[in-house]
Scaffold this active site. Sequence first.
Site, PDB file in Angstrom:
ATOM      1  N   GLU A 243      49.586  38.601  77.106  1.00 16.23           N
ATOM      2  CA  GLU A 243      48.768  37.437  77.461  1.00 16.23           C
ATOM      3  C   GLU A 243      48.385  37.611  78.934  1.00 16.23           C
ATOM      4  OE1 GLU A 243      51.189  33.847  77.436  1.00 16.23           O
ATOM      5  OE2 GLU A 243      49.515  32.715  76.619  1.00 16.23           O
TER       6      GLU A 243
ATOM      7  N   ASN B 104      53.691  30.007  75.431  1.00 14.82           N
ATOM      8  CA  ASN B 104      54.829  29.115  75.704  1.00 14.82           C
ATOM      9  C   ASN B 104      54.448  27.642  75.684  1.00 14.82           C
ATOM     10  OD1 ASN B 104      57.045  30.864  75.815  1.00 14.82           O
ATOM     11  ND2 ASN B 104      56.239  31.702  77.722  1.00 14.82           N
TER      12      ASN B 104
ATOM     13  N   SER C   7      56.498  33.402  82.600  1.00 10.07           N
ATOM     14  CA  SER C   7      56.258  32.754  81.313  1.00 10.07           C
ATOM     15  C   SER C   7      55.473  31.471  81.487  1.00 10.07           C
ATOM     16  CB  SER C   7      57.602  32.395  80.670  1.00 10.07           C
ATOM     17  OG  SER C   7      58.410  33.523  80.561  1.00 10.07           O
TER      18      SER C   7
ATOM     19  N   HIS D 269      51.591  38.772  80.965  1.00  9.02           N
ATOM     20  CA  HIS D 269      52.765  38.223  80.273  1.00  9.02           C
ATOM     21  C   HIS D 269      53.062  39.027  79.007  1.00  9.02           C
ATOM     22  CE1 HIS D 269      54.614  34.578  77.993  1.00  9.02           C
ATOM     23  NE2 HIS D 269      55.546  35.315  78.542  1.00  9.02           N
TER      24      HIS D 269
HETATM   25  N1  LIG Z   1      63.209  36.679  78.272  1.00  9.21           N
HETATM   26  C1  LIG Z   1      62.049  36.605  77.658  1.00  9.21           C
HETATM   27  O1  LIG Z   1      61.962  36.548  76.424  1.00  9.21           O
HETATM   28  C2  LIG Z   1      60.776  36.613  78.477  1.00  9.21           C
HETATM   29  C3  LIG Z   1      59.559  36.837  77.823  1.00  9.21           C
HETATM   30  C4  LIG Z   1      58.376  36.897  78.581  1.00  9.21           C
HETATM   31  C5  LIG Z   1      58.444  36.702  79.959  1.00  9.21           C
HETATM   32  N2  LIG Z   1      59.650  36.463  80.568  1.00  9.21           N
HETATM   33  C6  LIG Z   1      59.662  36.284  82.026  1.00  9.21           C
HETATM   34  O2  LIG Z   1      60.021  37.517  82.610  1.00  9.21           O
HETATM   35  C7  LIG Z   1      60.759  37.266  83.825  1.00  9.21           C
HETATM   36  C8  LIG Z   1      62.110  37.956  83.745  1.00  9.21           C
HETATM   37  O3  LIG Z   1      62.802  37.456  82.606  1.00  9.21           O
HETATM   38  P1  LIG Z   1      64.042  38.267  81.984  1.00  9.21           P
HETATM   39  O4  LIG Z   1      64.335  37.609  80.694  1.00  9.21           O
HETATM   40  O5  LIG Z   1      63.804  39.739  82.057  1.00  9.21           O
HETATM   41  O6  LIG Z   1      65.195  37.872  83.040  1.00  9.21           O
HETATM   42  P2  LIG Z   1      66.589  38.625  83.308  1.00  9.21           P
HETATM   43  O7  LIG Z   1      67.500  37.574  83.836  1.00  9.21           O
HETATM   44  O8  LIG Z   1      66.994  39.439  82.128  1.00  9.21           O
HETATM   45  O9  LIG Z   1      66.216  39.673  84.485  1.00  9.21           O
HETATM   46  C9  LIG Z   1      65.785  39.303  85.762  1.00  9.21           C
HETATM   47  C10 LIG Z   1      66.204  40.410  86.734  1.00  9.21           C
HETATM   48  O10 LIG Z   1      65.585  40.154  88.003  1.00  9.21           O
HETATM   49  C11 LIG Z   1      66.510  40.480  89.025  1.00  9.21           C
HETATM   50  N3  LIG Z   1      66.103  39.742  90.219  1.00  9.21           N
HETATM   51  C12 LIG Z   1      66.146  38.397  90.418  1.00  9.21           C
HETATM   52  N4  LIG Z   1      65.616  38.107  91.624  1.00  9.21           N
HETATM   53  C13 LIG Z   1      65.228  39.294  92.196  1.00  9.21           C
HETATM   54  C14 LIG Z   1      64.585  39.644  93.405  1.00  9.21           C
HETATM   55  N5  LIG Z   1      64.238  38.720  94.314  1.00  9.21           N
HETATM   56  N6  LIG Z   1      64.318  40.949  93.636  1.00  9.21           N
HETATM   57  C15 LIG Z   1      64.664  41.892  92.744  1.00  9.21           C
HETATM   58  N7  LIG Z   1      65.263  41.617  91.558  1.00  9.21           N
HETATM   59  C16 LIG Z   1      65.539  40.331  91.292  1.00  9.21           C
HETATM   60  C17 LIG Z   1      67.863  40.078  88.465  1.00  9.21           C
HETATM   61  O11 LIG Z   1      68.911  40.786  89.118  1.00  9.21           O
HETATM   62  C18 LIG Z   1      67.715  40.455  86.985  1.00  9.21           C
HETATM   63  O12 LIG Z   1      68.179  41.783  86.735  1.00  9.21           O
HETATM   64  C19 LIG Z   1      60.817  35.750  83.992  1.00  9.21           C
HETATM   65  O13 LIG Z   1      59.749  35.339  84.795  1.00  9.21           O
HETATM   66  C20 LIG Z   1      60.655  35.268  82.546  1.00  9.21           C
HETATM   67  O14 LIG Z   1      60.141  33.963  82.475  1.00  9.21           O
HETATM   68  C21 LIG Z   1      60.809  36.434  79.861  1.00  9.21           C
END
Ligand SMILES: NC(=O)c1ccc[n+]([C@@H]2O[C@H](COP(=O)([O-])OP(=O)(O)OC[C@H]3O[C@@H](n4cnc5c(N)ncnc54)[C@H](O)[C@@H]3O)[C@@H](O)[C@H]2O)c1
Length: 296
Positions: A153, A191, A120, A141
């Site tokens: 994005e 963001n 993000s 993104h």
């Molecule tokens: N939540 C949102 O609205 C959103 C929107 C756009 C982008 N993002 C980005 O997407 C990414 C994930 O966000 P999310 O909300 O899905 O998080 P989340 O916490 O729901 O999921 C992350 C997952 O990654 C796994 N994980 C962590 N470290 C790991 C590793 N080294 N190897 C393998 N698996 C691993 C965790 O077990 C977890 O299941 C982040 O970079 C976040 O900034 C999030």
Amino acid sequence: MEEVKTIGVVGAGQMGSGIAQLAAVNGFQVWLLDADPKALTMATNSISNSLQRLASKGQLSQAVIGDALKRLHCTSNLKDFGTADFVVEAIAESEVVKKNLFVELDKITKASAILASNTSSISITRLASVTNRPHQVIGMHFMNPPPIMKLVEIIRGAATSDETYNATKSLAERFGKTVVCSKDYSGFIVNRILMPMINEAFFTLYTGVATKEDIDAGMKLGTNQPMGPLELADFIGLDVCLSILRVLHAGLGDAKYAPCPLLVQYVDAGRCGRKSGVGVYDYRQVSKSTKQAARL
Ligand SMILES: NC(=O)c1ccc[n+]([C@@H]2O[C@H](COP(=O)([O-])OP(=O)(O)OC[C@H]3O[C@@H](n4cnc5c(N)ncnc54)[C@H](O)[C@@H]3O)[C@@H](O)[C@H]2O)c1
């Protein structure tokens, strides 16, 4: 650059599971990996439920769903990514953790594979710098939830090649998405603008200007947003919002991005939003009363 047939998705949380779903429905072979086996089970269930919801709205047939599920493979072994033409990383929003993963992906994936991050806010240039293929590293993104939201994005790092950009844009378009392109500065477009608004909503609550309900209703009805900023923060994840604000604060060096103490305190207390059952709002009450209503 080889035609993309197989996509690897790392991280099976909210975003990774949605990206894997999109890829499988659009005809790609998909490897979905998570460090936590429980996350893979939850992802498989949430993908099946999401596909059935789309079917009930007449947007997908059962045949398409059956084929998509056959193309989706869960794994906890990164070596399975050896066949991937394109990898999207959607793990924790931490530069250190993501860099460690990019080092491993660079070793395991074929030389032609593109490595994309769904970050993000974190610098694509710095993630690319730990690989031997910075020209094949890019930001892709997706918005939450990926199967529904129309935007992707794309962020070009300092070394991202035109070929990598074009392949990523084509892939996003095959997913039915509209693309916007950002230079690689903290928070990119969405963001950079959204998080200060969410942070200000927290300050409005913290300083007692209004109740959470009135802040959200004010912004929903007053500015025509589908969700109020506090409700949206719970949906995104308060931990994710806090990480992004810290990246904006450190990367852009302006005090206006400093996270509101109330947001910091909620995350310290484990109040991460919908996914943890409580954030600004308490979702445990809702699910309890829904369950009670279902029993009646
Ligand atoms: N939540 C949102 O609205 C959103 C929107 C756009 C982008 N993002 C980005 O997407 C990414 C994930 O966000 P999310 O909300 O899905 O998080 P989340 O916490 O729901 O999921 C992350 C997952 O990654 C796994 N994980 C962590 N470290 C790991 C590793 N080294 N190897 C393998 N698996 C691993 C965790 O077990 C977890 O299941 C982040 O970079 C976040 O900034 C999030």
